[in-house]
Design an enzyme around this catalytic site. Sequence first.
Site, mmCIF file in Angstrom:
data_model
loop_
_atom_site.group_PDB
_atom_site.id
_atom_site.type_symbol
_atom_site.label_atom_id
_atom_site.label_comp_id
_atom_site.label_asym_id
_atom_site.label_seq_id
_atom_site.Cartn_x
_atom_site.Cartn_y
_atom_site.Cartn_z
ATOM 1 C CD GLU A 79 -2.932 -1.252 0.420
ATOM 2 O OE1 GLU A 79 -3.012 -0.227 -0.365
ATOM 3 O OE2 GLU A 79 -3.662 -2.378 0.012
ATOM 4 C CE1 TYR A 233 -17.140 -15.334 -8.472
ATOM 5 C CE2 TYR A 233 -16.208 -14.372 -10.754
ATOM 6 C CZ TYR A 233 -17.454 -14.786 -9.858
ATOM 7 O OH TYR A 233 -18.478 -14.233 -10.053
ATOM 8 C CE1 TYR A 243 -11.840 -13.031 -12.904
ATOM 9 C CE2 TYR A 243 -12.280 -15.541 -12.590
ATOM 10 C CZ TYR A 243 -11.669 -14.277 -12.064
ATOM 11 O OH TYR A 243 -10.924 -14.470 -10.853
ATOM 12 C CB VAL A 283 -18.398 -4.647 -4.912
ATOM 13 C CG1 VAL A 283 -17.961 -3.272 -5.315
ATOM 14 C CG2 VAL A 283 -19.939 -4.851 -5.551
#
Length: 404
Positions: A79, A233, A243, A283
Site C-alpha cells: 500500500e 473465483y 474471465y 464488489v
Amino acid sequence: MTERVLSPRNRGFLFLDSHPAGCARSVADMWRACPAPARAPEGDGPVALVIGSSAGYGLAATLAGLKRAGIRGIGVSFEKGPTARRTATAGWYRTAATADIARAAGRDLVLLNGDAFSDTMKDQVADLVERRFGGRLDHLIYSVAAPRRTDPDTGTTYASVLRPIGRADRTKTLVFDDEGVPEVREVETAPAEGDDVEQTVAVMGGADWERWIDHLAGRGLLADGFTTAALSYIGSPLTEAIYRQGTIGAAKAHLEATARTLDERLGKLLGGRAVTSVNGAAVTQSSTAIPGIALYTGLLRGVLGDGLVPPIDQLAALWDQLTGAAPLALDDEGRIRLDTFELSDGVQAAVAERWESADTATIAELADLDWFRAEVRRLYGFSVPGIDYAAPVATDVPWPDHTP
C-alpha cells in the site's frame, strides 16, 4: 497532523483519495458482522500468514481468522502512504484499523507493507515466524491480485492482462457518468496475443504461492498438519469468456494445478493440505476492473438481495474448514466451494434473464444499483454509515508499529 475535508473524486470505479475514518468504520463493521465461533478460541491461537491482507477477500480472511479462529501471525500487503497531494490508499487505512482491532482482541498480528513477490519479503516473514511466533506456521492464506510480478530468480517483470483467448469478446458492461447516472454499454475486448497468456499466468497463477511454501518449508517453519488455501473465483457462464476462459482463467487453472501439487507434497511431508477456495461474487477493487463483472454483480444482487453472502461470512466458513471446526468439503477438483449460493441453476437462470433484458432504460429495475454504487464507494471509505463527511479528518495515519 494534516486534516482535510474529503469528498469522493473518481474516474469510473477508481477513486483518487480514500477516507481514513470511513475505511476504519468499514473494517469495524466487517468485524462486527463476522459470526463469532460457538466456542471462543483458547490460548495463543494458531499462527497464520495472510498474503494480500488489506483488501477484498484477503482482508476478510484476516478479520475472520482473528475472530473465528483466534489466529495470530502476519499479514502482508502493498500500500501507499499519504503524500502532500493525496491521501494514503484505502488499504493503508484499513490496515491501521485492522491492527487496532487485533490489539483490542489481544491477538499478536504483525502487518507488513511491501512486495509479496520478492524474496526480501519472504525472508522478513520467515524471520518473524522464527523469532516471534515459535518457529512454526499453521496456516497460509494466499490472496494476491496484482498487475505485475518480478521473478526474483531472473529479474524478469511479467504483466497480466484481461483478455479472452482465441477470439474477441463482446459483452455488456455497466458504467456510471460523472453524475452517477448508470449506462449499459457493449464493449469489445481484443483476444490475447503473443505471450499474453504466459505473462498473466506468471503473475496470477500459482508460481509465487508455491515459492512461499518452498521458502518457508526450506526454513523448517511449517507445522505438522499445516494447511494453505489460495483464494479463487469461477463465476457465471455470463462472464466466462473474459474471465474463466480468458487469460485470468488460465492463471486460475494454473493456481488449481499448483494446489494439487502442493497438496500431495504437504500431505507426505507434514500431513498437511493445500486447496483453492472458490469464493462467490463481491464488489472489490479488482473485480470492478473486469468488463461485465460490475453489471453481473449488480444483477446478482438484484436477484439474491440479502442472500448474496458477503466475503466475511464466506471466509468464516473457510476458517472453520481449515482449522477442523467443520469438515473439509471439497468438490471433484479438490476445491473448497464457497460460491454455491451464486451458481445454483435457479439463481443463474434468473440472472441470465435479467442480463438479456438489461439496457440503460431497464437497468435500474433489474439490478440493485444503490447497493452497488454504495459498495464501490465504501471500498474507498465513502458512503459508510455513521461518518460525518463534512468534518475534517486526519489523513497522515501511520502504518501500524509491530514492536512487541
